[in-house]
Design a protein around this motif. Sequence first.
Motif, PDB file in Angstrom:
ATOM      1  N   ASN A1387       6.620  12.850 -13.635  1.00 43.97           N
ATOM      2  CA  ASN A1387       6.439  14.138 -12.959  1.00 43.97           C
ATOM      3  C   ASN A1387       6.423  15.281 -13.963  1.00 43.97           C
ATOM      4  O   ASN A1387       6.845  16.387 -13.674  1.00 43.97           O
ATOM      5  CB  ASN A1387       7.541  14.355 -11.931  1.00 43.97           C
ATOM      6  CG  ASN A1387       8.925  14.386 -12.579  1.00 43.97           C
ATOM      7  OD1 ASN A1387       9.075  13.972 -13.733  1.00 43.97           O
ATOM      8  ND2 ASN A1387       9.915  14.862 -11.853  1.00 43.97           N
ATOM      9  N   TYR A1388       5.952  15.021 -15.164  1.00 45.77           N
ATOM     10  CA  TYR A1388       5.873  16.032 -16.217  1.00 45.77           C
ATOM     11  C   TYR A1388       5.088  17.258 -15.705  1.00 45.77           C
ATOM     12  O   TYR A1388       4.089  17.107 -15.017  1.00 45.77           O
ATOM     13  CB  TYR A1388       5.170  15.425 -17.434  1.00 45.77           C
ATOM     14  CG  TYR A1388       4.928  16.419 -18.549  1.00 45.77           C
ATOM     15  CD1 TYR A1388       3.675  17.035 -18.691  1.00 45.77           C
ATOM     16  CD2 TYR A1388       5.920  16.753 -19.439  1.00 45.77           C
ATOM     17  CE1 TYR A1388       3.425  17.954 -19.686  1.00 45.77           C
ATOM     18  CE2 TYR A1388       5.694  17.670 -20.434  1.00 45.77           C
ATOM     19  CZ  TYR A1388       4.436  18.284 -20.565  1.00 45.77           C
ATOM     20  OH  TYR A1388       4.202  19.191 -21.551  1.00 45.77           O
ATOM     21  N   PRO A1389       5.573  18.470 -15.984  1.00 44.89           N
ATOM     22  CA  PRO A1389       6.705  18.834 -16.851  1.00 44.89           C
ATOM     23  C   PRO A1389       7.996  19.115 -16.089  1.00 44.89           C
ATOM     24  O   PRO A1389       8.871  19.785 -16.624  1.00 44.89           O
ATOM     25  CB  PRO A1389       6.188  20.089 -17.526  1.00 44.89           C
ATOM     26  CG  PRO A1389       5.380  20.759 -16.471  1.00 44.89           C
ATOM     27  CD  PRO A1389       4.768  19.670 -15.662  1.00 44.89           C
ATOM     28  N   LEU A1390       8.094  18.661 -14.825  1.00 45.81           N
ATOM     29  CA  LEU A1390       9.330  18.926 -14.072  1.00 45.81           C
ATOM     30  C   LEU A1390      10.496  18.095 -14.613  1.00 45.81           C
ATOM     31  O   LEU A1390      11.615  18.592 -14.734  1.00 45.81           O
ATOM     32  CB  LEU A1390       9.105  18.613 -12.591  1.00 45.81           C
ATOM     33  CG  LEU A1390       8.065  19.493 -11.862  1.00 45.81           C
ATOM     34  CD1 LEU A1390       7.952  19.068 -10.406  1.00 45.81           C
ATOM     35  CD2 LEU A1390       8.441  20.961 -11.941  1.00 45.81           C
ATOM     36  N   GLY A1391      10.237  16.836 -14.904  1.00 47.11           N
ATOM     37  CA  GLY A1391      11.292  15.968 -15.408  1.00 47.11           C
ATOM     38  C   GLY A1391      11.556  16.189 -16.893  1.00 47.11           C
ATOM     39  O   GLY A1391      10.811  16.859 -17.604  1.00 47.11           O
ATOM     40  N   SER A1392      12.632  15.628 -17.354  1.00 49.60           N
ATOM     41  CA  SER A1392      13.030  15.779 -18.760  1.00 49.60           C
ATOM     42  C   SER A1392      12.225  14.840 -19.637  1.00 49.60           C
ATOM     43  O   SER A1392      11.920  13.696 -19.263  1.00 49.60           O
ATOM     44  CB  SER A1392      14.529  15.485 -18.937  1.00 49.60           C
ATOM     45  OG  SER A1392      15.295  16.364 -18.150  1.00 49.60           O
ATOM     46  N   ILE A1393      11.893  15.330 -20.842  1.00 57.33           N
ATOM     47  CA  ILE A1393      11.183  14.519 -21.832  1.00 57.33           C
ATOM     48  C   ILE A1393      12.182  13.585 -22.503  1.00 57.33           C
ATOM     49  O   ILE A1393      13.283  13.983 -22.895  1.00 57.33           O
ATOM     50  CB  ILE A1393      10.491  15.415 -22.871  1.00 57.33           C
ATOM     51  CG1 ILE A1393       9.456  16.299 -22.164  1.00 57.33           C
ATOM     52  CG2 ILE A1393       9.850  14.596 -23.968  1.00 57.33           C
ATOM     53  CD1 ILE A1393       8.785  17.285 -23.084  1.00 57.33           C
ATOM     54  N   THR A1394      11.809  12.323 -22.614  1.00 57.51           N
ATOM     55  CA  THR A1394      12.688  11.319 -23.218  1.00 57.51           C
ATOM     56  C   THR A1394      12.399  11.211 -24.714  1.00 57.51           C
ATOM     57  O   THR A1394      11.235  11.049 -25.120  1.00 57.51           O
ATOM     58  CB  THR A1394      12.476   9.950 -22.550  1.00 57.51           C
ATOM     59  OG1 THR A1394      12.685  10.101 -21.139  1.00 57.51           O
ATOM     60  CG2 THR A1394      13.428   8.918 -23.089  1.00 57.51           C
TER      61      THR A1394
END
Length: 1438
Positions: A1387-1394
């Motif tokens: 769900n980029y960019p809502l979720g955190s980048i790993t």
Amino acid sequence: MAPSPTKFKKCLENAFRHKGTTEMTNQEEAEIQISELDLLSSMFPYEEEFVVTDQLALAELKHYAENESAEVPSSKVQFLLNVKAEVPNASMVEFSMACALPFKYPTVLPEITVRSSLLSRSQQIHLNSDLKTYLMQNCSGDPCMLSAREWVKEHAVAYIDKELSSSSVTTSGAMQSEVTMFTRLWIYSHHIYNKQKRKNIIDWAKELSLSGFCMPGKPGVVCVEGLQSNCEEFWSSGRAAELLAKERGTVPGFIGFGTSQSDLGYVPAIQGAEEIDSLVDADFRMVLRKLSKRDITTKLKAMQEFGTMCKEREAEVVKGVLPYWPRIYCKISLDYDRRVREATQQSFEQLILKVKKHLAPYLKSIMGYWLIAQCDTYSPAASGAKVAFEKAFPSSKQPEALVFCKDEILNVRSAFFELIPAFCQHLPEVVKAEAPRVCPAVLLSIDESDAVVCPALWEAVLYAITTIEDCWSHVNVKKGVLPKLWAVLREGGRGLATVIYPNLLPFISKIPPGIVKPKLEYFRTFFDSIIQGLSSERVIASPSESSAIITAFMECLCFAVLQKIEDDQNQIHQMLISDQLIPFTNAVLKEPKLQSGPLFYQIAETLSSWEAKADLSNDDGTDEVFQKLLSDFWDHLLKMCVLHVDRLDADEKSLFAISGMLEILQNPKSTTKPNNRKSLKVRFTDKDQSVRNTENGKLTEVRKGDSEIQADLQHSSHLRKEPLENLVCNLAELSIVYVNEQKSEQHLKFLSALLNTFSSNRVFQVLLEQGSYAGHAQDESQNKMKARNKSPSVQFLYVNLITWLKEDWRKDTHFLVDILYSVLHCCNSNDERKIILDDLAKMDLKWIIFLQIIQKACSSTTKLSLVSDWLKGDTLGERLVMLADDLCHLCLKPRATSSDSASSERWTLLSLVLSQHIKSESLIAETFVERIIDKLQAALSKAKDLSEAGNTEPSVSFICDVASSFFSSFKGCLLMPSSEDLLLTIFQLYAQRQDATHLTVSDLLLKLIEADGQSGYLVRAYVEHVTPNKTEWGKLHESLSTEWIHKPLLEGRLSMNCEPLGSSVKLCGATKLPGHLCTSALLSKMVLLVLENVVVHGNYDAERAKIDNIIAELLYSLQWTEELENPPYLLLEYLHMLEEMHITYKKFSTLSNTASLQQTICDSNLKETSAQLLGLNIEMIRYLPLLLKYSTASLAHNEWDFIMCSMLAWLETTSENRSLYHVPLVQIFACVSCDLASALSTYFEDAAPETTERLPQNLISEWKEFFSEGIHNLLLPLLVKITGTGIPSSLIPHLACSVYHTTLKDLPAMVRLWWNSCDKRVFSVVDKFTSKYVSSVLSFQEISSVQTSTQLFNGMTVKARSAAREVIATYSVDDIFIELIIQLPPNYPLGSITVESGKRVGVAVQQWRNWMLQLSTYLTHQNSLAIQPKNIKSQKPS
């Protein structure tokens, strides 16, 4: 512009045809029918699927729909639709839908009859009834043929008996090799007179699925046609012989039928029957002939021999007997000799054992007699029939066999009830002897609901109660018979009202008075049951059933009134009126479907009968009884009508029903009677006469002629006139109160309907006594002055009616005109009527009122006689001449809108007075006709000189329509000088149109070229004469809409526009081609012929310039058409026509040099300064971003001030001029202004340090603190306003998605913060939407930016894997080696980048963890492309 050539042509043709025209009011229905038939023909192209059986009717319908005929088609379009459906045993069954489309279809339902060889008669009736019910509930008012076909395909199989379909499938294998043969059989009899025999002949043919006719007389003729086997069955059967045989002797024309009615031959012996005889073995044929003998011994031996032969012969030989066995068995199984009956059952057993399943097709013919045989009084015969039945059907199959033949078994039951009347007629003593068994069997079955049995049952009931005097003593009437009868009546006859209710009167007339005491409750229950049955939905939906119930109710009511009961006769009469007749009438008034039934006519006839009896003086007081009865009726009728009228929300349909009822009660002969039992009347006789005439042993109804009824009505009119007029006066008085006080429109319409029938000065006097309508005081006082000393009707007109006519808000005035005619009817002379109408003509009334007055006069000779003097008078004529003058002046004004409804009504009025003729005379005086024609001719003459810029076509078309009506209806029209001038003017207008002659241009030019030789003078002169000059070309350019400029301006292919600033983008119309297109196409065709024939001479350059100019105009037309985003169909047809005429750019490029013409196409001709100034600003705005991007020199401070301030000024101008966004130049101005703001924002955000150093001092801070905020304050409200007003609703979702995508791309951290603060439901929806529609796009852009990045960093390499949404960064320096894996969420960019660690060398664990945390935090909150190499490098460890 001049009107279309079609109207001119129609006008010219009608002038010489002299035929009347009829207004087509059903054209839409005809077009819908043709469209649906075309659809069916396209979907089912083969004749075995769909075929129109009446092509003549279809041709008439098309002729009518295409305006080529004004005559309504005389016949319905009939066609066949064949549907194949699959039965459960996987076989296919074909159903044939015979369809006929009524002329009012789809307003009314189509006539559809579904047939199949596997359907019995009752099944077919049931299927068609359910189909009609389905169409009424689901398809009323809409085309429904496809829906009906689908319904038949899905449901028709369910109506076929499983045994019938299985037996048909079983026998189909044996019959596949047989050829289906159809036969027409003519049968001549010595005579056919007996009605019952004629009915039996028809019924027998229907049972065999045969069509044809029976012609009674001497000789009698019967014609049947159908399957050959069924025709043979009809011809050779014993039943046919019984139907046609004389009482004694042989039947001429029936060879082989025996010598008497009881001696029937069974094998055809006529000449030409060799094919039939060949199916029967010779030995079998001999045995079958012996079975027709009268000698018992011969028949017995023949039957025994038949059984032996069935046992010994081959099965194929025995099968030949099967077609003849059913009639043999049905006859001999009932033979009076018991030995013959026993031998018949034994032989039948042998036949069954031999033929087995091949008996199935004949099973229905013998099943009834087979069951009767099993009940034979002779035990061996009954035992033999049972054994044969068990041999044919195992115990598990016997119920299925009985269900398969249920209709035939019912026919046996029906035959039992048919037997009772026969015994009553011919053997009454036998019936009386068996009365204890006959009466219960018949009377206790009175609630029979089977359609086959019910008619025979009621006939048996009537004969039984007539023949057996003590029949009621054998049953319990109150507990056994009447409760069943009440139940049937309360349910409306259970679908058999037309069978049951006509028998009620003779039935109740035969019930002894002593059995049904007390009479009051008996009659109350009887009539209450009938009223309850009338309210059922099935009865209301069926006109025939409701008519049968209404007729029976009135007949039984009259019978009950005539019963002389000494004790409580008055009480019964009061109950019959107040509790039965009046409630019954009230129920009919409330239901619109029942209002057109026969009740009101029958009430009128009943009143005539009562009035005749009340008018005769008798010693027994009968006249007083009926006078009291009539008085009660009128009193209760008044109370009932008042309940309907005395309501503000009175139902309009009920009010009109009351007025219709009162009109019928006044004079039944003045209205159209419904076609229900019109000629049959029941006449109640005196005491010494019977209700039914049973002469010759037959029940007959007594006819009462119309002359008798009319005489009765005239004789008793004085007894009806006064109470009826009192009733009308009361209702009129009540209605006028609601009109005056409540302004009730429905009461005013009801009053109009009353006055239409009861127009008398007494009624108008009652209306005047209730005061006048609240209108204009001044007008009212003037009208009262005119009404002084006038009759009540005239006073009512001036005081009330004129006030209603002057109300501008009132749209419907038809009923007010009807009141006017009621007033005129009460006037004493035509002079008085003319004075009244002249007063109306001088008043400022709407023209629609005079149109309706004249229309109603043309539709009725009575009304025409009331206004004829006024129509010929000067007052009306002068007003019509003034009307014609006003309309003609109006139509000549530029851009006059004369197509509104009011103008249309005025043109219609002119057309009516010119075209309508009575006895070869014009409706108005001939001098006024000539003056009106002069006005029309003068207007058309002026129209020839009008500029095409004026929108005069609608009004000129109106003039042509009026002229067309005049020429088509008035045979002597051309004898009038004014009409001759009018015709000439119309012809000149028609000849003036260029598009009416384009088909002959090619032929004309070729003839000119051929005649001209090599000089070319004629051709040059002709082309030059028809070519517009520069000014005319400019006007033609203006006729083209500016919609075409929209597309090239927005795409940047045009930078200037000659349209003035205030003009709007005119959309391209679809009704006609612009003049420029027609002119350029016509001239291009000429130029093409000139170039192809090389006839350019003389001054070559001058001629070439003229040709190039014409080609340029054509190319301008082509570009205009191609630049339209959604060109209408007419323009596409125009381009197709040009291609067919070879008028194309490619064609001209081969014949002429078109390269130099491009500058002409894109040339700009600015007429107004504002347009030039706006274009200059647009070019300046476009230049500034290029200056910032490519300029190497630094701009001065004042130059930056100009750019920044101008940008805000341009944006502010854009925001303030939203109303001009439909103008292309303004759209371009808005777009480039926003582009400039965006370019400046990008310039300052991405400026390198060396660039910033060269900028003027404080410019960056001014941009951030002032100009940037000003941009957003202007753009954000502008975006919201454009979204709310300027953008179509269909584009708003796309705009919202675009805004969300851009915001996520540029401000992901801000969106992420908002998303985390949302509630659970919104949080989930946003997450799913982003993952499905946005994340994949942004992730792809991120990965692609990494792959295409040109940035280089020492010691770092970056790789991207788009499929896995991963970026791998490797950094190495000296002994340190670091590898990072960065993965984007779904769900980029809502979720955190790993961020995950790969290989690491030379880095401590704690330092590594701190650095990983720092990098994850940075990437998560970065408001730009998160995984750019520079972002990763900026966070690497030192």
